[in-house]
Enzyme design. Sequence first.
Site, PDB file in Angstrom:
ATOM      1  N   GLY A 191       0.763  -1.095  -0.022  1.00  0.00           N
ATOM      2  CA  GLY A 191      -0.051   0.041  -0.069  1.00  0.00           C
ATOM      3  C   GLY A 191       0.675   1.255   0.090  1.00  0.00           C
ATOM      4  N   CYS A 192       0.265   2.326  -0.481  1.00  0.00           N
ATOM      5  CA  CYS A 192       1.106   3.501  -0.461  1.00  0.00           C
ATOM      6  C   CYS A 192       1.620   4.131   0.995  1.00  0.00           C
ATOM      7  CB  CYS A 192       0.310   4.458  -1.462  1.00  0.00           C
ATOM      8  SG  CYS A 192      -1.228   4.895  -0.792  1.00  0.00           S
ATOM      9  N   TYR A 193       0.441   4.357   1.799  1.00  0.00           N
ATOM     10  CA  TYR A 193       0.849   4.835   2.989  1.00  0.00           C
ATOM     11  C   TYR A 193       1.865   3.642   3.719  1.00  0.00           C
ATOM     12  CZ  TYR A 193      -3.238   8.088   3.073  1.00  0.00           C
ATOM     13  OH  TYR A 193      -4.202   9.053   2.503  1.00  0.00           O
ATOM     14  N   SER A 194       1.670   2.570   3.718  1.00  0.00           N
ATOM     15  CA  SER A 194       2.393   1.585   4.065  1.00  0.00           C
ATOM     16  C   SER A 194       3.715   1.494   3.776  1.00  0.00           C
ATOM     17  CB  SER A 194       1.781  -0.104   3.766  1.00  0.00           C
ATOM     18  OG  SER A 194       0.502   0.049   4.079  1.00  0.00           O
ATOM     19  N   THR A 195       4.111   1.881   2.569  1.00  0.00           N
ATOM     20  CA  THR A 195       5.422   2.019   2.292  1.00  0.00           C
ATOM     21  C   THR A 195       6.341   2.774   2.944  1.00  0.00           C
ATOM     22  OG1 THR A 195       4.783   1.339  -0.313  1.00  0.00           O
ATOM     23  CG2 THR A 195       6.667   2.609  -0.111  1.00  0.00           C
TER      24      THR A 195
END
Length: 308
Positions: free
Chosen positions: A113-117
């Site tokens: 995921g983008c935030y997770s990255t």
Amino acid sequence: MAQTVFIDGAAGTTGLEIADRLAGRSEFELIVLDDASRKSSAARADALQAADFAVLCLHDDAAREAVELAAGSKVRIIDASTAHRVAPGWVYGFPEIVGREAVASATRVSNPGCYSTGFIALVAPLVRAGLLPADWPYSCNAVSGYSGGGKALIARFEDDADIAWRGYALALGHKHVPEMQARCGLDLPPLFTPAVIPAHRGMVVEVPLMLAAMPGAAAPDRLREALAAFYADSPVVRVADATVPDELLLRRSNGPSDAMTLHVFANADGSQARLVAMLDNLGKGASGAAVQSLNLMAGLDEKVGLAL
């Protein structure tokens, strides 16, 4: 001979950006369905069965269906949905964290995921090195451009110029939290507060640290040094030096980027720190990450075709 790639969900934002990154590359040949066929399960099954690689740019249920449609074939899959990010048998598509060899040899890869990255890039190496505790109740504050929300949210922001900030996931059940916890090896799920701003692309992810209260936490300089060493061989992730800028900016005019920059800021006595990741939510946060994994799986240099 070119290897074939089928982007299932090619008409969406992530699929279009992946296609842009693959355009003109002789290493790959895209399998493309026309508008009349792209929602047909039979046509998708034929494409999945024929392809060397498939990238799933779909909602979770459709992604699971695509995996079933591909059963028994040679196709190697990168799933950009949430469906398989903590699923057994899937390699997490963050080469810097899980190892390039793991991604290169995988048949099933889940795109982060983008935030997770941003969160994982900051926290996982430090917990792994014992410089931050695994049992701490971490929080994460983040803002993203609206393009990550899909066509409906894009239209909403572009049609309503009065929206200045959109906070969401207020019930604390954001779909990225399980992978954030699992990939960082945390005992507790982080308290995650995402928001969307009126910019098409771009993302800032911040993890505030009360170091003075954290048992065994390292000093800010040591955190920065550890991150710099961890990402020293990465062409995608860079760690900023100790120079503190006057400000950090997301600009509405920013173009595509597949890079990510990590910062460690601290107060004078080192009792508090702010870990900050800046990235393109459509780049390293989505399409760029998928292409990076695809390159490795195809036996290519991981940075080919990326905007760095």
